[in-house]
Scaffold this motif. Sequence first.
Motif, PDB file in Angstrom:
ATOM      1  N   ASP A 151       2.776   1.362  15.386  1.00  0.00           N
ATOM      2  CA  ASP A 151       3.321   1.740  14.035  1.00  0.00           C
ATOM      3  C   ASP A 151       3.094   3.085  13.671  1.00  0.00           C
ATOM      4  N   ALA A 152       1.825   3.597  13.846  1.00  0.00           N
ATOM      5  CA  ALA A 152       1.506   4.838  13.153  1.00  0.00           C
ATOM      6  C   ALA A 152       2.127   6.105  14.111  1.00  0.00           C
ATOM      7  N   VAL A 153       2.043   5.810  15.461  1.00  0.00           N
ATOM      8  CA  VAL A 153       2.468   6.646  16.515  1.00  0.00           C
ATOM      9  C   VAL A 153       4.011   6.679  16.202  1.00  0.00           C
ATOM     10  N   GLY A 154       4.643   5.778  16.049  1.00  0.00           N
ATOM     11  CA  GLY A 154       6.077   5.660  15.678  1.00  0.00           C
ATOM     12  C   GLY A 154       6.901   5.905  17.182  1.00  0.00           C
ATOM     13  N   GLY A 155       8.188   5.869  17.091  1.00  0.00           N
ATOM     14  CA  GLY A 155       8.881   6.322  18.391  1.00  0.00           C
ATOM     15  C   GLY A 155       9.114   5.316  19.495  1.00  0.00           C
ATOM     16  N   ASP A 156       9.049   5.580  20.724  1.00  0.00           N
ATOM     17  CA  ASP A 156       9.300   4.618  21.875  1.00  0.00           C
ATOM     18  C   ASP A 156       8.313   3.698  21.901  1.00  0.00           C
ATOM     19  N   PRO A 157       8.975   2.219  22.423  1.00  0.00           N
ATOM     20  CA  PRO A 157       8.233   1.379  22.751  1.00  0.00           C
ATOM     21  C   PRO A 157       7.512   1.489  23.840  1.00  0.00           C
ATOM     22  N   ARG A 158       7.771   2.353  24.630  1.00  0.00           N
ATOM     23  CA  ARG A 158       6.896   2.601  26.182  1.00  0.00           C
ATOM     24  C   ARG A 158       5.493   3.256  26.050  1.00  0.00           C
ATOM     25  N   HIS A 159       5.225   3.751  24.745  1.00  0.00           N
ATOM     26  CA  HIS A 159       4.015   4.176  24.692  1.00  0.00           C
ATOM     27  C   HIS A 159       2.793   3.065  24.858  1.00  0.00           C
ATOM     28  N   ALA A 160       3.415   1.730  24.676  1.00  0.00           N
ATOM     29  CA  ALA A 160       2.478   0.691  25.225  1.00  0.00           C
ATOM     30  C   ALA A 160       3.246  -0.304  25.999  1.00  0.00           C
ATOM     31  N   VAL A 161       2.750  -0.711  27.237  1.00  0.00           N
ATOM     32  CA  VAL A 161       3.403  -1.541  28.203  1.00  0.00           C
ATOM     33  C   VAL A 161       2.547  -2.484  28.710  1.00  0.00           C
ATOM     34  N   SER A 162       2.939  -3.671  28.852  1.00  0.00           N
ATOM     35  CA  SER A 162       2.544  -5.048  29.061  1.00  0.00           C
ATOM     36  C   SER A 162       2.973  -5.416  30.640  1.00  0.00           C
ATOM     37  N   PHE A 163       2.467  -5.705  31.476  1.00  0.00           N
ATOM     38  CA  PHE A 163       2.850  -6.205  32.806  1.00  0.00           C
ATOM     39  C   PHE A 163       2.378  -7.788  33.025  1.00  0.00           C
ATOM     40  N   GLU A 164       2.244  -8.411  31.707  1.00  0.00           N
ATOM     41  CA  GLU A 164       2.022  -9.818  31.467  1.00  0.00           C
ATOM     42  C   GLU A 164       3.536 -10.502  31.457  1.00  0.00           C
ATOM     43  N   PRO A 165       3.307 -11.818  31.667  1.00  0.00           N
ATOM     44  CA  PRO A 165       4.547 -12.762  31.488  1.00  0.00           C
ATOM     45  C   PRO A 165       5.438 -12.541  30.294  1.00  0.00           C
ATOM     46  N   VAL A 166       4.700 -12.354  28.962  1.00  0.00           N
ATOM     47  CA  VAL A 166       5.294 -12.352  27.724  1.00  0.00           C
ATOM     48  C   VAL A 166       4.465 -11.028  27.149  1.00  0.00           C
ATOM     49  N   LEU A 167       5.150 -10.384  26.178  1.00  0.00           N
ATOM     50  CA  LEU A 167       4.632  -9.399  25.184  1.00  0.00           C
ATOM     51  C   LEU A 167       3.404  -9.841  24.662  1.00  0.00           C
ATOM     52  N   PRO A 168       2.163  -9.607  24.826  1.00  0.00           N
ATOM     53  CA  PRO A 168       0.911  -9.978  24.071  1.00  0.00           C
ATOM     54  C   PRO A 168       1.099  -9.677  22.412  1.00  0.00           C
ATOM     55  N   PRO A 169       0.564 -10.459  21.798  1.00  0.00           N
ATOM     56  CA  PRO A 169       0.634 -10.213  20.269  1.00  0.00           C
ATOM     57  C   PRO A 169       0.034  -8.899  19.973  1.00  0.00           C
ATOM     58  N   LEU A 170      -1.110  -8.580  20.579  1.00  0.00           N
ATOM     59  CA  LEU A 170      -1.878  -7.375  20.388  1.00  0.00           C
ATOM     60  C   LEU A 170      -0.938  -5.913  20.486  1.00  0.00           C
ATOM     61  N   LEU A 171       0.369  -6.065  20.986  1.00  0.00           N
ATOM     62  CA  LEU A 171       1.174  -5.116  21.038  1.00  0.00           C
ATOM     63  C   LEU A 171       2.579  -5.016  20.127  1.00  0.00           C
ATOM     64  N   ALA A 172       2.442  -6.031  19.310  1.00  0.00           N
ATOM     65  CA  ALA A 172       3.242  -6.287  18.162  1.00  0.00           C
ATOM     66  C   ALA A 172       2.964  -5.580  16.850  1.00  0.00           C
ATOM     67  N   GLY A 173       3.824  -4.617  16.246  1.00  0.00           N
ATOM     68  CA  GLY A 173       3.536  -4.034  14.962  1.00  0.00           C
ATOM     69  C   GLY A 173       4.494  -4.567  14.111  1.00  0.00           C
ATOM     70  N   VAL A 174       4.478  -3.939  12.908  1.00  0.00           N
ATOM     71  CA  VAL A 174       5.546  -4.217  11.938  1.00  0.00           C
ATOM     72  C   VAL A 174       6.791  -3.472  12.066  1.00  0.00           C
ATOM     73  N   THR A 175       6.866  -2.223  12.566  1.00  0.00           N
ATOM     74  CA  THR A 175       8.307  -1.790  12.682  1.00  0.00           C
ATOM     75  C   THR A 175       8.327  -1.176  14.145  1.00  0.00           C
ATOM     76  N   THR A 176       7.353  -1.526  15.164  1.00  0.00           N
ATOM     77  CA  THR A 176       7.449  -1.267  16.447  1.00  0.00           C
ATOM     78  C   THR A 176       6.695  -2.279  17.454  1.00  0.00           C
ATOM     79  N   ALA A 177       7.280  -2.512  18.367  1.00  0.00           N
ATOM     80  CA  ALA A 177       6.580  -3.326  19.411  1.00  0.00           C
ATOM     81  C   ALA A 177       6.511  -2.706  20.800  1.00  0.00           C
ATOM     82  N   GLY A 178       5.688  -3.103  21.676  1.00  0.00           N
ATOM     83  CA  GLY A 178       5.359  -2.457  22.942  1.00  0.00           C
ATOM     84  C   GLY A 178       6.494  -3.012  24.024  1.00  0.00           C
ATOM     85  N   ALA A 179       6.236  -2.753  25.312  1.00  0.00           N
ATOM     86  CA  ALA A 179       7.323  -2.927  26.127  1.00  0.00           C
ATOM     87  C   ALA A 179       6.612  -4.090  27.181  1.00  0.00           C
TER      88      ALA A 179
END
Length: 408
Positions: A151-179
């Motif tokens: 959220d603080a960085v803003g922009g592209d969700p590819r700033h944080a990427v998970s190679f797990e079966p589902v997106l882990p909660p740790l990458l979920a923000g208010v306005t941005t989510a990881g990939a």
Amino acid sequence: MDAVTRRKFLIASGVVGGTALLAGGAWTVHDILDTATWDDRPGDAKTLVLVTLYGGNDGLATVIPYADTAYAPARHELAYKPEEVLKLDDALGLNPGLTGLKRMYDAKKLAIVRGVGYPKPDHSHFRSMDIWQTAQPDRPGNTGWLGRWLDAVGGDPRHAVSFEPVLPPLLAGVTTAGAAVPVTGLALPAGVKPEVLTAFGRPAAGEPKLQARAARAFADLVEVDAMIHSVDEAGGDTDGSSSSGTATGGRADLKTQLDLVARCVEAGVATRVFSVSLGGFDLHAEERNSQEILLKLLDEALTTFAERMAKTDAGRKVVVAVYSEFGRRVAANGSDGTDHGTASNMFVLGSPVRGGLYGEQPSLTDLDNGDLKFTTDFRAVYATLLHHVLGADPEPILGYKDQLTGIL
């Protein structure tokens, strides 16, 4: 093939909305590797790789207090003899399955943080993982600590990427989510032959833009599946069993996930955070052999990755942090296993790391109803990673500012 047919295939394969479809749109591994489309990474920026060990890894069987007189009586048949451990000093040693990490420790590239936990610990897998991933031990959280960084960085969700079966909660923000790019491999529906797969990924002339993107996503899915096959066939499983037994999902073990991370780092992508995982650590019975097998898998994956990263400038800016949702109780149970406990160890490794032992070793006799008392708040480790790896101010993200000094 039209888009409707592709969607039906993906649904039948159990991968729609998951494999090759990232948060925020139909992103693919190639989208991450395509640095020309989003090159907004500072030249001196470091990369964080977060490794989650699901199930509650037994910290006392990972970093073993072999010289403590209370250790063997508490652990009975699970106890390691002093001559069996990989000695770090006169009091502690690593599990014999961690030979590669011992080499990293000796080379001052592995930091072991002891007694990591939080106040009023919870023995529930779900609540404990929620606490670790949100970094909010006092109340249930709705955003992950790295999601708030996004959220603080803003922009592209590819700033944080998970190679797990589902997106882990740790990458979920208010306005941005990881990939999320799960690498579990393809499960083909009945009656579908492998030779038709390439047709699903072949774009048709004049087709709509989104339909062409769906074709590209599926072609990427097939390529990742082929890579998983090649990794499995080349390396096999450390213990000769299927990696699905470690609860990582399908054939995609930690080694495969880290291989994808390595490809991205070497390509110079702008991703700052990668999330990967290994499961299977909830060992209530016959723990010793099973945990040692899992730790060997962890050791091989981490050391292979670290050695590869040490060969490039981009790789030498990678920091890996390893944690589990809780440790185990001090005393063994009646089934040659251990039950859910509290404080445990964290590993931090990589070229930027100042290796050694950090934090105070918890007492095996001064216990909280049979559990270890934590000596290092996990948010101090997170704050260190945010400040020294991601270049962020930890306090607005964590509501916590103390850092583990000296580790980076």
